[in-house]
Each structure stands twice: as structure tokens, then as C-alpha cells.
Write an enzyme that holds these catalytic residues in place. Sequence first.
Site, PDB file in Angstrom:
ATOM      1  N   ASP A 195     -11.579  -4.471   2.669  1.00  0.00           N
ATOM      2  CA  ASP A 195     -12.493  -3.353   2.434  1.00  0.00           C
ATOM      3  C   ASP A 195     -13.953  -3.758   2.625  1.00  0.00           C
ATOM      4  OD1 ASP A 195     -10.502  -1.509   1.926  1.00  0.00           O
ATOM      5  OD2 ASP A 195     -10.493  -1.877  -0.228  1.00  0.00           O
ATOM      6  N   THR A 238     -17.145  10.370   0.215  1.00  0.00           N
ATOM      7  CA  THR A 238     -16.576  10.385   1.562  1.00  0.00           C
ATOM      8  C   THR A 238     -15.315   9.541   1.689  1.00  0.00           C
ATOM      9  OG1 THR A 238     -18.082   8.574   2.182  1.00  0.00           O
ATOM     10  CG2 THR A 238     -18.785  10.825   2.674  1.00  0.00           C
ATOM     11  N   ARG A 239     -14.731   9.136   0.573  1.00  0.00           N
ATOM     12  CA  ARG A 239     -13.492   8.346   0.596  1.00  0.00           C
ATOM     13  C   ARG A 239     -13.645   7.080   1.428  1.00  0.00           C
ATOM     14  NH1 ARG A 239      -8.826  12.990   1.420  1.00  0.00           N
ATOM     15  NH2 ARG A 239      -9.242  14.147  -0.495  1.00  0.00           N
ATOM     16  N   ASP A 240     -14.779   6.452   1.286  1.00  0.00           N
ATOM     17  CA  ASP A 240     -15.008   5.210   2.020  1.00  0.00           C
ATOM     18  C   ASP A 240     -14.215   4.070   1.402  1.00  0.00           C
ATOM     19  OD1 ASP A 240     -16.661   4.454   4.370  1.00  0.00           O
ATOM     20  OD2 ASP A 240     -17.998   5.968   3.541  1.00  0.00           O
ATOM     21  N   ASP A 241     -14.265   2.916   2.072  1.00  0.00           N
ATOM     22  CA  ASP A 241     -13.451   1.777   1.660  1.00  0.00           C
ATOM     23  C   ASP A 241     -14.018   1.040   0.453  1.00  0.00           C
ATOM     24  OD1 ASP A 241     -11.379   1.643   3.882  1.00  0.00           O
ATOM     25  OD2 ASP A 241     -13.233   1.702   5.032  1.00  0.00           O
ATOM     26  N   GLY A 267     -10.732 -13.544 -13.345  1.00  0.00           N
ATOM     27  CA  GLY A 267      -9.818 -12.426 -13.268  1.00  0.00           C
ATOM     28  C   GLY A 267      -9.382 -11.931 -14.622  1.00  0.00           C
ATOM     29  N   HIS A 268      -8.381 -11.062 -14.602  1.00  0.00           N
ATOM     30  CA  HIS A 268      -7.834 -10.490 -15.831  1.00  0.00           C
ATOM     31  C   HIS A 268      -6.348 -10.272 -15.629  1.00  0.00           C
ATOM     32  CE1 HIS A 268      -7.905  -8.419 -19.662  1.00  0.00           C
ATOM     33  NE2 HIS A 268      -7.228  -7.414 -19.126  1.00  0.00           N
ATOM     34  N   CYS A 313       0.814  -1.215   0.000  1.00  0.00           N
ATOM     35  CA  CYS A 313       0.000   0.000   0.000  1.00  0.00           C
ATOM     36  C   CYS A 313       0.847   1.266   0.000  1.00  0.00           C
ATOM     37  CB  CYS A 313      -0.953  -0.004   1.196  1.00  0.00           C
ATOM     38  SG  CYS A 313      -2.304  -1.196   1.032  1.00  0.00           S
TER      39      CYS A 313
END
Length: 348
Positions: free
Chosen positions: A91, A48-51, A139-140, A17
Site C-alpha cells: 500500500d 476516495t478509497r485509496d490504499d 507490534g501487538h 485478501c
Amino acid sequence: MASPAIRLTQYSHGAGCGCKISPKVLDKILHTEQQKFFDPRLLVGNETRDDAAVYDIGNGVGIISTTDFFMPIVDDPFDFGRIAATNAISDVYAMGGKPIMAIAILGWPIDKLAPEIAQQVIEGGRYVCQQAGISLAGGHSIDAPEPILGLAVTGIVSTEQVKKNSAAKPGCKLFLTKPLGIGILTTAEKKSKLRPEHRGLATETMCQLNKPGADFAHIPGVTAMTDVTGFGLLGHLSEICQGSGVQAILHYSAIPRLPAVEDYIAEGCVPGGTGRNFDSYGHLIGNMSDLQKQLLCDPQTSGGLLLAVLPDAEADVQAIAAQHGMTLSPIGELTSADSRRALIEIVV
């Protein structure tokens, strides 16, 4: 003759991260003059920049959608996969939900690293998905200059129990479910300064699923919840404070931390993301020592949950934590907004 061990961290310029674009730069990227599309069923968007995003599908059920990916923070391919998956699934737990499915996002330098190594990375991600009780359903992948892994995760949550980071109340106590210092210890390992007794500590911390979040969701007195990742404790707490219109006091001595982090800081084992974090939100923080800054701005990868809890719900939170093998104590409290004080103040 045995082939030399692969060191994945040598193939990327960032780690975990700590690769995140700084909050200051991200604000510029996301700024728009376009009129936003309004959907009344979108309960949580990016305001609100939530997860994660949450969408109301009716009958009291919300769908959680999130994605997270990064470059290696450890050298071992299987562990890299475990950490990336744990971090992405977190998250969903941070919103109070339960994951139901994931798909993988893989970038791989096929001219530098063998596909068998990528297979080990995916195996690590699949292992964690099984621990979380979900399928890695697809997936990719792309040919990329650096190795990247992440997941797009879908979850479900009761619309009455969504835990946003913008609903905290004055008087709430703050709790943190994992110790700080992940960025510091992984930097020490990258610099070959990590002591033998501390090997594996950061990895196992990063691989602990934040499952308690789904149980904390049932407690009305948990007014806000988020996970602490690349912006560090102060960055994610500042998002709670700004979104909720409150301020915070942190008790530095009460904040859990991994062993010997102060020693490693003194030895210069500080990731580059720490300075970028402070540059983005340091003006919001009260006086603190350089040591406090290095720990509280340390970018966490797959860090713990940060909870804002009303006083009458503290016992319930601690009881659920105990069921998951954790002992939690408050690390601070939220106060009413006061323009005479910093958004977050640090006390001993």
C-alpha cells in the site's frame, strides 16, 4: 516418527485478501451521518478509497500510514508471514512512497497452534521487511480463534508525487505489474487439484514486493496508481474510474494471468470472494463471459500495481519496469465518461 506438517489454511474460514468484507457491505459499515473532522494537512483520507492515508508534515514531505492483515492463504507458516508482510507494505508503494517502518498485528489461537508456529510466521514477516529495507519495530498480539497476521506500515512520499486512485485522465493506458489468478491457484491448492508444475507459483508472485511503485512516482504522466488485492481487477479499476470520473475499456487477451487459470476455473477452483465481488460491482460492468468474470473478479492477495499512464509517459514506465526485470504492455485504456456505456467494458 515425524510430526505431520501443519496446514494453516485448515484453521481459518477465509484466505488472504479473500477475507475482505465485500464492497457492498463495507459501504454500509462506513456510512455515517456524523460531521467529519477536517484537517487541511490530511492529503489523502478515506473519501476516495485509496490504499493509504497521507499526512503533510511540511517541507514537501508526506507521511503514509496504512494497515493490512488477514488469515492464512497458504499452509506454510514462514510463507504466510512473507505474504502478509508483502501485501501490507504494498500500500505504501501504491501511493508512490517508500516504507520506513512496520509493526506487526498478530492474532493466534494459542489453544490450537503452538507458539513456535507463530514464531515462524513472524520470521517470514521480518524477512520481507528486511527485503524492503525496514525494521519490524514492534507490534501487538491477541489470543484469537483463527490465525491472523498483518502489518501497520509507515512510509514517506514527496507531497508532489502522491499517487492517488482518483486522478486518472481520459486517454491514459492501463498497465498491470503482476498476473491475475492468485485466488484461483490457491483455491486449487486448497482443493488438492494444483498440478506439481504449478506449485509455488502463486506464493512467489504474492511475495514479490511492489517496489517499482516508488520509482513510478517520479513520472508525472502516471496519473493514478493502486494495487490489485481482494476486490479483484474489476473492483479496483472501478474505484479508479468512479473516483476519477472516467470509464475504462479492458482488452481481455492482453491481461497477464498465471498458467492454466482457465483450466482450474473449469475444474471449479473459484474462491468464494469472486462471487461476492461480482455481486458488489457487477452492475457497473459491461457484457462478459463467465470465464472472464471468474478471472477479472478473482480476489488477489498481494497483487500487482495497476497504473493509469498518459501516452507520452508510456516509454518511461516501461523503462522503469525493465530495470525491475518486468516487461509491461497496456491492458486497456481510460475514456471520457459516457452514460450510454458501462463503467468498464471488456473486449477481446
